[in-house]
Design an enzyme around this catalytic site. Structure first.
Site, PDB file in Angstrom:
ATOM      1  N   GLY A 202       6.230  -3.837  10.385  1.00 53.08           N
ATOM      2  CA  GLY A 202       4.988  -3.818   9.200  1.00 53.08           C
ATOM      3  C   GLY A 202       5.692  -4.391   7.541  1.00 53.08           C
ATOM      4  O   GLY A 202       5.348  -2.961   6.757  1.00 53.08           O
TER       5      GLY A 202
ATOM      6  N   PHE B 262       0.963  -1.116   0.046  1.00 50.61           N
ATOM      7  CA  PHE B 262       0.123  -0.247  -0.210  1.00 50.61           C
ATOM      8  C   PHE B 262       0.655   1.473  -0.206  1.00 50.61           C
ATOM      9  O   PHE B 262       0.458   2.154   0.561  1.00 50.61           O
ATOM     10  CB  PHE B 262      -0.809   0.289   1.250  1.00 50.61           C
ATOM     11  CG  PHE B 262      -1.676  -1.310   1.093  1.00 50.61           C
ATOM     12  CD1 PHE B 262      -2.934  -1.159   1.123  1.00 50.61           C
ATOM     13  CD2 PHE B 262      -1.138  -2.153   2.165  1.00 50.61           C
ATOM     14  CE1 PHE B 262      -3.998  -2.924   0.642  1.00 50.61           C
ATOM     15  CE2 PHE B 262      -1.605  -3.483   2.714  1.00 50.61           C
ATOM     16  CZ  PHE B 262      -3.111  -3.166   1.512  1.00 50.61           C
TER      17      PHE B 262
ATOM     18  N   SER C  71       7.853  -2.004   0.689  1.00 50.84           N
ATOM     19  CA  SER C  71       8.407  -1.191   1.629  1.00 50.84           C
ATOM     20  C   SER C  71       9.724  -1.422   1.708  1.00 50.84           C
ATOM     21  O   SER C  71      11.475  -0.876   1.848  1.00 50.84           O
ATOM     22  CB  SER C  71       7.704  -0.872   2.822  1.00 50.84           C
ATOM     23  OG  SER C  71       7.668  -1.872   3.961  1.00 50.84           O
TER      24      SER C  71
ATOM     25  N   HIS D 109       4.699   6.292   8.381  1.00 55.26           N
ATOM     26  CA  HIS D 109       3.890   6.426   7.233  1.00 55.26           C
ATOM     27  C   HIS D 109       2.172   5.708   6.884  1.00 55.26           C
ATOM     28  O   HIS D 109       1.887   5.958   8.410  1.00 55.26           O
ATOM     29  CB  HIS D 109       4.432   4.655   6.355  1.00 55.26           C
ATOM     30  CG  HIS D 109       3.132   4.567   5.219  1.00 55.26           C
ATOM     31  ND1 HIS D 109       2.479   3.662   4.327  1.00 55.26           N
ATOM     32  CD2 HIS D 109       3.027   5.601   3.862  1.00 55.26           C
ATOM     33  CE1 HIS D 109       2.118   3.659   3.233  1.00 55.26           C
ATOM     34  NE2 HIS D 109       1.932   4.871   3.148  1.00 55.26           N
ATOM     35  N   ASP D 110       1.491   6.660   6.598  1.00 53.81           N
ATOM     36  CA  ASP D 110       0.214   7.207   6.421  1.00 53.81           C
ATOM     37  C   ASP D 110      -0.385   7.890   8.146  1.00 53.81           C
ATOM     38  O   ASP D 110      -1.812   7.329   8.304  1.00 53.81           O
ATOM     39  CB  ASP D 110      -0.838   5.815   7.584  1.00 53.81           C
ATOM     40  CG  ASP D 110      -0.139   4.563   6.118  1.00 53.81           C
ATOM     41  OD1 ASP D 110      -0.839   5.261   5.139  1.00 53.81           O
ATOM     42  OD2 ASP D 110      -1.052   3.316   6.103  1.00 53.81           O
TER      43      ASP D 110
ATOM     44  N   ASP E 102       7.984  -8.139  11.312  1.00 53.12           N
ATOM     45  CA  ASP E 102       6.578  -8.228  11.294  1.00 53.12           C
ATOM     46  C   ASP E 102       6.308  -9.477  11.749  1.00 53.12           C
ATOM     47  O   ASP E 102       7.302 -10.731  11.914  1.00 53.12           O
ATOM     48  CB  ASP E 102       6.377  -8.204  10.059  1.00 53.12           C
ATOM     49  CG  ASP E 102       4.690  -7.490   9.597  1.00 53.12           C
ATOM     50  OD1 ASP E 102       3.854  -8.600  10.325  1.00 53.12           O
ATOM     51  OD2 ASP E 102       4.679  -7.070   8.756  1.00 53.12           O
TER      52      ASP E 102
ATOM     53  N   HIS F 133      -2.390   0.147  12.875  1.00 53.20           N
ATOM     54  CA  HIS F 133      -2.659   1.592  12.747  1.00 53.20           C
ATOM     55  C   HIS F 133      -4.112   1.247  14.149  1.00 53.20           C
ATOM     56  O   HIS F 133      -4.486   2.657  14.152  1.00 53.20           O
ATOM     57  CB  HIS F 133      -3.836   1.238  11.464  1.00 53.20           C
ATOM     58  CG  HIS F 133      -2.640   1.927  10.054  1.00 53.20           C
ATOM     59  ND1 HIS F 133      -1.387   1.861  10.717  1.00 53.20           N
ATOM     60  CD2 HIS F 133      -2.747   2.347   9.271  1.00 53.20           C
ATOM     61  CE1 HIS F 133      -0.807   1.904   8.980  1.00 53.20           C
ATOM     62  NE2 HIS F 133      -1.581   2.273   8.448  1.00 53.20           N
TER      63      HIS F 133
END
Length: 209
Positions: free
Chosen positions: A45, A19, A51, A168-169, A70, A143
């Protein structure tokens, strides 16, 4: 960051599930290259390794190492019935989501197995006895607020002065996305230990003072 550094990836990045926007990936690549003279890099992650390919390729270029943390059981949104569930990543034998096979396949295809060290564990377990100073920490884990806070608290303290924290995000507007990454971004700035270097779409890049 050195914008002139050519982006050299060993495979078609669009073949890797993930993503991450292309511009964000390119920024991570340049950032990992710059951070390599400060210490190894670490991401939280990895999912299927999109990534990781960007970060790991830069580490390979600079003869550095990327630790990829992860548990590979997916975040809340990856579970059956949730928005980002992928049936191809569901292990029918264990009845659990499992992205590790796809991750290893992509690391092998990208020829990164000698520069990427998978750490298959929850972030709090992986960090429990961690003592290695880090040049870069990239947070892209769960998240929920609890998960994001755990990632930030466990790993940001290991970043050396002049090293980088990338998150990120980041969505300042709640209508655009979840707020946990934005919350730890604000927490990092409020700590007085980090300064903002650059925003690339939803990727916030900070430097340890």
């Amino acid at each position: 960051m050195d914008a002139a550094l050519p982006l050299e990836l060993p495979l078609d990045i669009n073949s890797v599930k993930g993503f991450l926007a292309d511009s964000e990936g390119a920024a991570l690549y340049r950032l990992a290259a710059e951070a390599s003279d400060r210490g190894p890099c670490l991401e939280i992650g990895s999912y299927c390794g999109k990534s990781t390919v960007y970060l790991g390729s830069a580490c390979k270029l600079m003869n550095n190492t990327l630790f990829a943390v992860d548990h590979h059981r997916g975040s809340e949104e990856h579970q059956p019935g949730e928005e980002y569930h992928d049936r191809e990543l569901f292990d029918n034998r264990s009845q659990l989501m499992d992205s590790f096979h796809a991750f290893r396949t992509n690391m092998r295809a990208a020829q990164l197995e000698e520069h990427v060290v998978p750490v298959v564990a929850p972030t709090t377990v992986a960090a429990r006895h961690w003592n290695t100073p880090l040049g870069l920490v990239f947070i892209d884990g769960g998240h929920s607020l609890e998960a994001a806070l755990n990632d930030y608290r466990c790993w940001s303290r290991h970043i050396v002065p002049g090293g980088f924290l990338a998150i990120h995000d980041i969505f300042p507007n709640p209508e655009d996305g979840g707020q946990a990454p934005y919350d730890i971004y604000k927490l990092a700035l409020a700590s007085g230990q980090f300064e903002l270097v650059e925003m690339v779409e939803t990727l916030g890049i900070l430097r340890r003072l």
